[in-house]
Structure formats: structure tokens, C-alpha cells
Motif scaffolding. Sequence first.
Motif, PDB file in Angstrom:
ATOM      1  N   ALA A  88      -8.040  14.733   6.982  1.00  0.00           N
ATOM      2  CA  ALA A  88      -7.064  14.535   8.051  1.00  0.00           C
ATOM      3  C   ALA A  88      -6.713  13.061   8.202  1.00  0.00           C
ATOM      4  O   ALA A  88      -7.580  12.194   8.222  1.00  0.00           O
ATOM      5  N   GLN A  89      -5.419  12.783   8.355  1.00  0.00           N
ATOM      6  CA  GLN A  89      -4.958  11.417   8.552  1.00  0.00           C
ATOM      7  C   GLN A  89      -4.419  11.169   9.954  1.00  0.00           C
ATOM      8  O   GLN A  89      -4.341  10.032  10.407  1.00  0.00           O
TER       9      GLN A  89
ATOM     10  N   ARG B 149     -13.599  20.787   9.231  1.00  0.00           N
ATOM     11  CA  ARG B 149     -12.265  21.091   8.723  1.00  0.00           C
ATOM     12  C   ARG B 149     -11.441  19.820   8.508  1.00  0.00           C
ATOM     13  O   ARG B 149     -10.726  19.701   7.508  1.00  0.00           O
ATOM     14  N   MET B 150     -11.565  18.887   9.431  1.00  0.00           N
ATOM     15  CA  MET B 150     -10.825  17.637   9.260  1.00  0.00           C
ATOM     16  C   MET B 150     -11.387  16.813   8.105  1.00  0.00           C
ATOM     17  O   MET B 150     -10.650  16.084   7.431  1.00  0.00           O
TER      18      MET B 150
ATOM     19  N   LYS C  40     -14.230  12.363  19.898  1.00  0.00           N
ATOM     20  CA  LYS C  40     -14.535  10.941  20.059  1.00  0.00           C
ATOM     21  C   LYS C  40     -15.906  10.561  19.503  1.00  0.00           C
ATOM     22  O   LYS C  40     -16.060   9.501  18.875  1.00  0.00           O
ATOM     23  N   SER C  41     -16.914  11.407  19.680  1.00  0.00           N
ATOM     24  CA  SER C  41     -18.285  11.052  19.299  1.00  0.00           C
ATOM     25  C   SER C  41     -18.463  10.887  17.794  1.00  0.00           C
ATOM     26  O   SER C  41     -19.356  10.169  17.345  1.00  0.00           O
ATOM     27  N   TRP C  42     -17.642  11.530  16.986  1.00  0.00           N
ATOM     28  CA  TRP C  42     -17.806  11.458  15.531  1.00  0.00           C
ATOM     29  C   TRP C  42     -16.593  10.869  14.808  1.00  0.00           C
ATOM     30  O   TRP C  42     -16.576  10.778  13.584  1.00  0.00           O
ATOM     31  N   ARG C  43     -15.608  10.448  15.554  1.00  0.00           N
ATOM     32  CA  ARG C  43     -14.354  10.017  14.928  1.00  0.00           C
ATOM     33  C   ARG C  43     -14.570   8.939  13.867  1.00  0.00           C
ATOM     34  O   ARG C  43     -13.943   8.977  12.802  1.00  0.00           O
ATOM     35  N   GLN C  44     -15.428   7.978  14.127  1.00  0.00           N
ATOM     36  CA  GLN C  44     -15.596   6.864  13.196  1.00  0.00           C
ATOM     37  C   GLN C  44     -16.228   7.292  11.874  1.00  0.00           C
ATOM     38  O   GLN C  44     -16.216   6.527  10.902  1.00  0.00           O
ATOM     39  N   SER C  45     -16.777   8.507  11.818  1.00  0.00           N
ATOM     40  CA  SER C  45     -17.380   8.993  10.572  1.00  0.00           C
ATOM     41  C   SER C  45     -16.353   9.618   9.637  1.00  0.00           C
ATOM     42  O   SER C  45     -16.703  10.083   8.558  1.00  0.00           O
TER      43      SER C  45
END
Length: 590
Positions: free
Chosen positions: A155-156, A149-150, A170-175
Motif C-alpha cells: 500500500a502506498q 493486507r496492506m 497508527k501503532s504499526w504505520r512506521q513498519s
Amino acid sequence: MAVPIIKKPANAAAANLADYQQCCSEFTDFCSDNAASDGPQLKTLPGGGLNICYQALDNHLKSPVADKLAIRWISKNDEILDYSYRDLCQLTSRFASILHTLNLSTGARIFSLLGRRPELYIAALGTLKAGCVFTPLFSAFGPEPIQSRMDIGEAQLLLTTRSLYRKKVKSWRQSLPSLKAVILIDGDLDDEPDCHLWSELMQQADPDFPCAETQPEDMALLHFTSGTTGQPKGVIHVHQAVAYHQLSAFWALDLKPSDTYWCTADPGWVTGTSYGIIAPLCLGVTMIIDEAEFDVERWYRLLQQQQVTVWYTAPTAIRMLMKAGLAIRNQYDLSALRFIASVGEPLNPEAVVWGQTAFSIPFHDNWWQTETGGIMIANLASQDIKPGSMGRPLPGIQAAIIGHQDDGTSQIITAPMQVGELALKPGWPAMFRGYLHQEEKYRHCFANGWYLSGDLAMCDEDGYYWFVGRKDDLIKSSGHLIGPFEVESALMEHEAVAEAGVIGKPDPVAGEIVKAFVTLKPGFTPDETLQKTLLGFARQHLGVAVAPKEIVFRRNLPKTRSGKIMRRLLKARELGLPEGDLSTLESDEQ
């Protein structure tokens, strides 16, 4: 079995929409001052334009409502925090200024991943005040539905808790390259990149930050809804929707400034935003927000302690209260209640009548969708109720039953109680403006000047609409078209049945047979004797052609977070088919 009509109350003339027919005949425009002469008026910004937050908060600052209690928040541990309209106006200005400080410009997508916390309500309105777009997510979502969804919503900024962030983001934030910042409402940062603490930002923020001069068609809200397959759909709503939010709540929920109002819906669901944040504040009422999840005794206690007058809840919760019985209900003084309503899925007739028994007033069912943005069809405070019916269209809403022919043509069905697709004439302010990045899917929702809801329904000779089922839920058995809701409602009339979910099961002779999944009330044993009893009970009430041929018992039925029984999931599991998108699944079979 026919359920008697519940006649309109003696005080019907005091309802906000006292004369339905007159209002329908005189209605001109949702956004004009004449939409409801004695009701809410739409206030433009001082410099022009329209903004939902201005209508809900800033608009009240020069009125007696300014220092009135707007929100009473009750924590899981019964801590109480009170916010006046003035408090909320300053807090939302602070949040809007935070977005400006973080270089999030007009139109930026702000996502929340929180339960019913005060910060969510402040952020939702503050986002709109800043001219940004707000998207709430269910805190119970897993990492994959949050990420999808983000990603779709670009999402910003994400507002969440330290725990939820670490477990689910946290585990996928950088993607997710669009995500510029995360605000945590609790805990510490642990040197997370671009993370900020709510308390520090809010302390430094501007309490007088002005409301952005947004225009009526500027995007304001992005709600996600799941289909049976494929990606979730981002449903776009604009600032002009506020005109319909407040007017529909004034009419369909009969909200008055003197009310203490409790909408039990989570803001992750569109009801929790349209009627759990925006509409009640526009109307100057006092809102109760409970952080805790459903609990029979807690709910009754809060209704009593907070002297709730208008209560908007879901069929699942109502059925759970029914299941608990009247003995526990009778321990509480709920005489303050004057209007109770239900939303999420059609309310079974017996539940409507149970409201009359338990609270001396019936539940008022209504119908709408994420796409409609607001209540379209409702049982009104001033009108007779036909238990099991969705009610009648609100003034200004034109509804019809559309029949689709085998040759691809369609026509409006005028004969009463004939099944077809429920359709609406576009034009109300809260109507969705699109599916984000899915323009073709959006176009397919419209045909010949009508919005096609995907719901099958009937309309009777008095203009009351009756839900039959989703198009994909309709059961075709030996030439009969059977709506699952009718069968489920009949089963629920038996004293043993708490809930029922009905599907069509393939059959080599009949095409499909009706199969029912049933949960029982306490004190009943799920054995072969009761199974036979229920089969006979259904045949007696529905006839052999419509009654289920098979009944199985379950401890729970799979439901979405908005309380809808997931019939398509029951069917997929019965037939060994792909289960599709389960991101909105809340409870499941056990």
C-alpha cells in the motif's frame, strides 16, 4: 422435499436477456459491440486504451445521463447527499489529481478503510481514473488483518477516518515502508507525518483532471480473500473486467437505466465493488447507498421511500427478514420492486419461495467468486427458477462438472446430477489475472484448460447448476457423500429454524456423521423436545443416511462479512483444531 419450479413471469419478453438459448448460440465475444446488441457498449478512451472510470462516468458526459442522479447516499442519521453523474466525474477527477500531486504514479496501490461513505466511492473511481490500483478493506477489520493486507499489497496511500486510523493503523504505520501518505476524511491531523485532510486536498484539486490512458490488461483492482490457512490472497483484476461487469449486470440483474438500484454489499467485499459501484454506473442507473448496518425496519422503510426497483442482497439478510416475519413486511408498500437477487452463498429453496410470498417475486440466486470477478451462473429474469439452484451459465460462459479420480486423472461428468468440481473455461474479461506474489497458488487453480473453482456442484438435465459445498466441506458417512447445503436447506423448511450450519464429525464406525448447528426463530425454545422433533423432521425429509445424527442449538452462527456461514470454523471448534484466518469473521456464536 422437492420444491416446485417457479415459472417464468408473464413479462419475460421484456427482460434484458429475453431469449437465453438464442443469445448463447449467437454469442461471439464479450468485448465486441455484438456482445449484447441492445445492451451496454464498451467505450475506449479518446486516445485509445480502456479505463473503468471512463466507462462508468466520463463516458456519460455527452449523453442525457450526465445530469441524472447517480448516487443517493443515506447516512446513519438519515441525512441524504445526492450526486449526479457530472458531480461524480468532477469529484473523481479531483481525487485523481490529488494522487498525481502526491507523486503516486500509475499502478500505485491505494487502500481504503472506510464504511459506506461517499468518499469511498469517489476514491475508488478516482483511483482508477488516475491509473492506480484500488483495494477496499472492511472497516471492521482489526489492526492485524489491515496490516497484513496492506503489507502484501504494498500500500502506498490509505484513505480512512481519524478514529479508524488511530485505533487500527497508527501503532504499526512506521513498519510499512511502502506507505507514503494517509488521507483522513474527518477530524484534524494532530501533526501526524504525511497525513492530509480530504477536505483541504479536494478543495485545491483539479475538477478537470483527465482520465489516464490505461490499457485493458493494466491492473485496476486488488481484492483480498481468505483461505482456511495461511496468508490472505490478493486477487488481481484488470481494467478489461469492466466489459464483463456491465454486461453481466445487464443480463443477470436485468438492470435498466430507469432503475433505482440498491446493492446492500459493503465495498470491502468484491460484490460491493463490481455490482455496488462499477456495473450500475456503467449502465446509467440510480444507486442507493445506505451507510447504516442491517436493520429490518430500516431496510423495509428505505425500499419503500426510495422506490427501489432492483435489489441485490445476501442470503443472511434474507433469512433475517424471514425470521422477522411477514407482519412487519406488510406494513410497507414495496410494489416498486420488480427484480430481487441474492449473492454470497447459495440461497436455500425456502428463501427463494419466501420472496414470492413476501414480495410477489422470487429471489434470483446466482453464483460467482472473488476470482471470477463477476456473476458466472444465474437465475435470469426471463427463465423458470428451480429453487435451490444457482441457475444457468451466462452467455459466453462455459461451465462443466469435473470428476477427479483416485489415480490423479480428471474427466468431465456428463451424467445429470452427479457431484464433481465446478469448473469454468477461462477467457471472460473479469477473470482474475493472478494472486499477488503467489504465482504457484494461482497456477494450481487451473488444470487441462479449466479454472477449478473448489466448489462441488451438480448439473441437471436442463443445464441448471446445483451447489453441493466446498470440496473441504463434503461429508463422507457410511459410504455416502453428503453436501452440507442439502441438509441445511431441509432443516430450514421447519418452522422453528432460522439458520443451520452442518459439518462432518469423525465417527469410528461411519467415518463421519452429520452434525447440525441451528439457530431458532423467535418464540421457539431450544430444548430436548424440539431437538428430537428436528431430528425426526430431517430423517423424514432426507432419509436416515443423510439426516443429521446430532443437532445443537446456537444463538448465532459464525459468518464472514459477506454472509457465508463458516462451516470450517464450526468444525475446527468442534474438533479442537486451529481456527485459521478469522479476519473476515463478522458474527460469531454466542
